[in-house]
Design an enzyme around this catalytic site. Structure first.
Site, PDB file in Angstrom:
ATOM      1  NE  ARG A  50      -2.303   7.057  -1.644  1.00 33.19           N
ATOM      2  CZ  ARG A  50      -2.555   5.861  -1.697  1.00 33.19           C
ATOM      3  NH1 ARG A  50      -4.443   5.174  -1.762  1.00 33.19           N
ATOM      4  NH2 ARG A  50      -1.603   4.840  -1.834  1.00 33.19           N
TER       5      ARG A  50
ATOM      6  CE1 TYR B  94      -5.159   6.170   1.136  1.00 40.32           C
ATOM      7  CE2 TYR B  94      -2.810   5.840   3.406  1.00 40.32           C
ATOM      8  CZ  TYR B  94      -3.799   5.936   2.310  1.00 40.32           C
ATOM      9  OH  TYR B  94      -3.309   4.384   0.964  1.00 40.32           O
TER      10      TYR B  94
ATOM     11  CG  PHE C 106       2.604   9.352   1.206  1.00 37.16           C
ATOM     12  CD1 PHE C 106       3.571   9.678   2.283  1.00 37.16           C
ATOM     13  CD2 PHE C 106       1.912   8.201   2.079  1.00 37.16           C
ATOM     14  CE1 PHE C 106       2.889  10.432   2.986  1.00 37.16           C
ATOM     15  CE2 PHE C 106       1.396   8.930   3.419  1.00 37.16           C
ATOM     16  CZ  PHE C 106       2.119  10.048   4.252  1.00 37.16           C
ATOM     17  CG  ASP C 107      -0.007   4.932   0.656  1.00 37.02           C
ATOM     18  OD1 ASP C 107       0.460   5.631   0.309  1.00 37.02           O
ATOM     19  OD2 ASP C 107      -0.582   3.892   0.764  1.00 37.02           O
ATOM     20  CB  THR C 108       6.302   1.658  -0.888  1.00 38.05           C
ATOM     21  OG1 THR C 108       5.030   1.514  -1.170  1.00 38.05           O
ATOM     22  CG2 THR C 108       6.911   1.463  -0.594  1.00 38.05           C
TER      23      THR C 108
END
Length: 304
Positions: free
Chosen positions: A135, A153, A245-247
């Protein structure tokens, strides 16, 4: 009421006070400090996009839907989101948009469906096919070639209520935020999910606050957006290409004193989710260990 992050004193405007969550003040650290604290910026290799349907447009918001083997729900979700975006614009909060389907190495009919949608709705939808899974990788590549003022997103299952897309995008275009994201853990949030997933989420985010000093509350809600300048500043330094990735993105945004707007969401768990929880937890723990070193080096660079 939960208190999210307070907008830094230097900011001249505040994100909209929808349910009253603004951002925490953090230590200012320059982009150079990121570069000196990470071995090498993560290259966004455009050649990893192996096929395109449609081209980036000059719009206010690119809304990316990263997908892997989602032939069953992709068309329905895109059409539903497109219908909402076309009909929900309100005076003072209107914005132009494009939906971007980022297919990361699907092996079913996801790409043919994405291509057809882009051909049917050339002014509304475009699609990119990426050679490898992940992702984070899909978002880096799709956002990296965007020409929009903001990039966002959301998950293909639309677990977060799409009626809140206006807050997600509007807080960037009109509210002065650099990064905006939904939170499932505020008291005001309305969430339907299993006790197991709830426990894992609260434990993980608690660890981020205790071990890494995170001022935000929910790192992994699949409902995030950034301004184009924030994306250009942060993405080259985000090393993870998968779920962490988000973190990592939020930790770097906080460390560089970006204005972050976290707001409560309505969220319903998709019972058909394919996330491998044990594997994701193991990778998240590894990512946390790596980021602890990065943030410590950034603090030392700032103090020097």
């Amino acid at each position: 009421m939960n208190t999210a992050m307070q907008t830094p004193a230097a900011a001249t405007s505040q994100p909209p006070a929808t349910n009253g969550h603004a951002n925490a003040s953090v230590t200012t650290i320059s982009g150079d400090s990121i570069a000196s604290s990470i071995n090498a910026p993560a290259a966004v290799n455009a050649s990893s996009i192996v096929e395109r349907a449609g081209e980036p447009r000059d719009v206010d918001a690119d809304i990316v839907i990263p997908v892997y083997n989602e032939q069953e729900q992709l068309a329905e979700s895109v059409l539903r989101l497109m219908s909402h975006l076309a009909s929900s614009q309100i005076e003072g909060w209107a914005y132009t948009w494009q939906i971007v389907i980022a297919d990361n190495a699907s092996t079913d009919d996801t790409w043919p469906i994405a291509s057809r949608l882009a051909a049917q709705y050339p002014d509304r939808v475009r699609a990119v096919r990426i050679a490898a899974k992940g992702r984070g990788r899909a978002l880096k590549l799709a956002w990296g070639e965007s020409r929009a003022k903001t990039v966002a997103y959301m998950d293909v299952d639309l677990s977060t209520d799409i009626a809140q897309t206006g807050v997600l995008i509007g807080s960037l275009l009109y509210g002065g935020a650099d990064v905006s994201f939904g939170c499932r853990l505020f008291d005001e949030s309305q969430v339907v999910r299993s006790a197991k997933r709830e426990f894992i989420s609260r434990t993980y985010n608690g660890m981020l606050r205790v071990l890494l000093g995170a001022a935000f509350h929910d790192a992994q809600c699949g409902f995030k957006a950034m301004t184009a300048p924030a994306a250009r500043h942060l993405l080259p330094y985000v090393q993870d290409n998968e779920w962490f990735f988000d973190t990592e993105l939020l930790l770097l945004a906080q460390a560089t004193n970006m204005r972050m707007y976290e707001f409560p969401v309505h969220w319903i768990e998709d019972p058909g989710t394919t996330v491998n929880i044990p594997d994701t937890v193991a990778k998240d723990l590894k990512g946390m260990w790596r980021m602890n070193g990065t943030l410590n080096r950034m603090r030392l660079a700032t103090a020097a």
